[in-house]
Design a protein around this motif. Structure first.
Motif, PDB file in Angstrom:
ATOM      1  N   LEU A  11       0.818  -1.216   0.000  1.00  0.00           N
ATOM      2  CA  LEU A  11       0.000   0.000   0.000  1.00  0.00           C
ATOM      3  C   LEU A  11       0.847   1.260   0.000  1.00  0.00           C
ATOM      4  CD1 LEU A  11      -2.564  -1.003   2.784  1.00  0.00           C
ATOM      5  CD2 LEU A  11      -2.885  -1.160   0.306  1.00  0.00           C
ATOM      6  N   THR A  12       0.310   2.281  -0.623  1.00  0.00           N
ATOM      7  CA  THR A  12       0.887   3.615  -0.485  1.00  0.00           C
ATOM      8  C   THR A  12       0.398   4.172   0.855  1.00  0.00           C
ATOM      9  OG1 THR A  12      -1.012   4.702  -1.504  1.00  0.00           O
ATOM     10  CG2 THR A  12       0.772   3.981  -2.994  1.00  0.00           C
ATOM     11  N   GLU A 136      -6.376  -7.651   7.402  1.00  0.00           N
ATOM     12  CA  GLU A 136      -5.365  -7.099   8.310  1.00  0.00           C
ATOM     13  C   GLU A 136      -4.621  -5.988   7.590  1.00  0.00           C
ATOM     14  OE1 GLU A 136      -4.188 -10.370  11.664  1.00  0.00           O
ATOM     15  OE2 GLU A 136      -2.629  -9.720  10.294  1.00  0.00           O
ATOM     16  N   LEU A 137      -4.737  -4.803   8.149  1.00  0.00           N
ATOM     17  CA  LEU A 137      -3.995  -3.640   7.683  1.00  0.00           C
ATOM     18  C   LEU A 137      -2.732  -3.603   8.522  1.00  0.00           C
ATOM     19  CD1 LEU A 137      -4.095  -1.084   5.895  1.00  0.00           C
ATOM     20  CD2 LEU A 137      -5.152   0.080   7.848  1.00  0.00           C
ATOM     21  N   GLY A 142       8.267  -1.254   8.592  1.00  0.00           N
ATOM     22  CA  GLY A 142       8.026  -0.004   7.886  1.00  0.00           C
ATOM     23  C   GLY A 142       7.276  -0.159   6.576  1.00  0.00           C
ATOM     24  N   LEU A 143       7.037  -1.395   6.127  1.00  0.00           N
ATOM     25  CA  LEU A 143       6.305  -1.633   4.890  1.00  0.00           C
ATOM     26  C   LEU A 143       4.813  -1.720   5.193  1.00  0.00           C
ATOM     27  CD1 LEU A 143       8.589  -4.390   3.317  1.00  0.00           C
ATOM     28  CD2 LEU A 143       8.593  -1.935   2.823  1.00  0.00           C
ATOM     29  N   LYS A 144       4.012  -1.044   4.385  1.00  0.00           N
ATOM     30  CA  LYS A 144       2.566  -1.039   4.591  1.00  0.00           C
ATOM     31  C   LYS A 144       1.913  -2.008   3.602  1.00  0.00           C
ATOM     32  CE  LYS A 144       2.524   3.578   6.495  1.00  0.00           C
ATOM     33  NZ  LYS A 144       2.113   4.969   6.367  1.00  0.00           N
ATOM     34  N   TYR A 145       1.086  -2.910   4.149  1.00  0.00           N
ATOM     35  CA  TYR A 145       0.403  -3.925   3.351  1.00  0.00           C
ATOM     36  C   TYR A 145      -1.007  -4.107   3.876  1.00  0.00           C
ATOM     37  CZ  TYR A 145       4.221  -5.986   0.610  1.00  0.00           C
ATOM     38  OH  TYR A 145       5.207  -6.214  -0.306  1.00  0.00           O
ATOM     39  N   VAL A 146      -1.843  -4.704   3.036  1.00  0.00           N
ATOM     40  CA  VAL A 146      -3.117  -5.244   3.481  1.00  0.00           C
ATOM     41  C   VAL A 146      -3.112  -6.721   3.092  1.00  0.00           C
ATOM     42  CG1 VAL A 146      -4.422  -4.651   1.371  1.00  0.00           C
ATOM     43  CG2 VAL A 146      -5.626  -4.941   3.543  1.00  0.00           C
ATOM     44  N   GLU A 147      -3.524  -7.559   4.019  1.00  0.00           N
ATOM     45  CA  GLU A 147      -3.704  -8.978   3.750  1.00  0.00           C
ATOM     46  C   GLU A 147      -5.176  -9.286   3.974  1.00  0.00           C
ATOM     47  OE1 GLU A 147      -0.532 -12.010   4.824  1.00  0.00           O
ATOM     48  OE2 GLU A 147      -0.088 -10.421   6.263  1.00  0.00           O
TER      49      GLU A 147
END
Length: 190
Positions: A11-12, A136-137, A142-147
């Motif tokens: 994600l940005t 899960e956000l 430091g990396l932003k992801y959504v699973e």
């Protein structure tokens, strides 16, 4: 044995903030620490010797409830077109130290650790089928992801996969950005 069908997307900052605003107030704040173990030094050796790709101890803190749980998990996974299909055996344990001692005595070593700060929420969405999605956000190193995963469905995997992609689109995300790499690969530890 649990089954998971999962997608993860980087994600940005603005995408992360938008999803957070959508789930704020209904999501649980979780902090997860995963310790991965293996008898082998490289991923190639693990694959050659048919060792499951995930043998881990997870310590999970529910920040909102001030509750900590510990789990032991063995997971096998396959990836099809950027979507993970997992077969997972997981059980809750009271204390990870006896298992850590066993691993050491049996020749296993901790080769990777991942720390996740996540917001977890469940959705029942109108994607055409009756499916519960777990979102899960997260921030990992430091990396932003959504699973997003589906763990409890009697529907065929192809139907779940199609609805999972519809749900991702409903979130305003591009499904082509899905990341099929393992966290070990993403964090450069594979």
């Amino acid at each position: 044995m649990g089954k998971e069908i999962e997608i993860k997307i980087p994600l940005t900052d603005s995408e992360y903030d938008k999803i957070f605003a959508d789930i704020e107030g209904r999501a649980e704040h979780l902090k997860k620490s995963d310790e991965y173990y293996s008898k082998y030094d490289t991923r190639e050796e693990r694959i050659k010797n048919n060792e499951p790709p995930v043998i881990r101890i997870r310590t999970e803190q529910n920040v909102d409830k001030n509750q900590t749980d510990i789990y032991f998990c063995v997971k096998r996974k396959s990836v099809e077109n950027g979507i993970e299909f997992n077969s997972e055996n997981e059980t809750q344990i009271q204390d990870g130290n006896p298992l850590r001692y066993f691993f050491e005595a049996a020749g296993y070593k901790k080769f990777f650790e991942k720390n996740k700060d996540a917001f977890s929420a469940y959705f029942k969405c109108s994607t055409g089928e009756d499916i519960d999605f777990h979102l899960e956000l997260e921030q990992i190193n430091g990396l932003k992801y959504v699973e997003i995963e589906v763990t409890d469905s009697s529907l065929a995997p192809d139907v779940v996969k199609a609805n999972l992609e519809k749900f991702v689109e409903q979130l305003g995300l591009d499904t082509s950005k899905r990341d099929s790499r393992s966290w070990m690969e993403i964090l450069g530890k594979a």
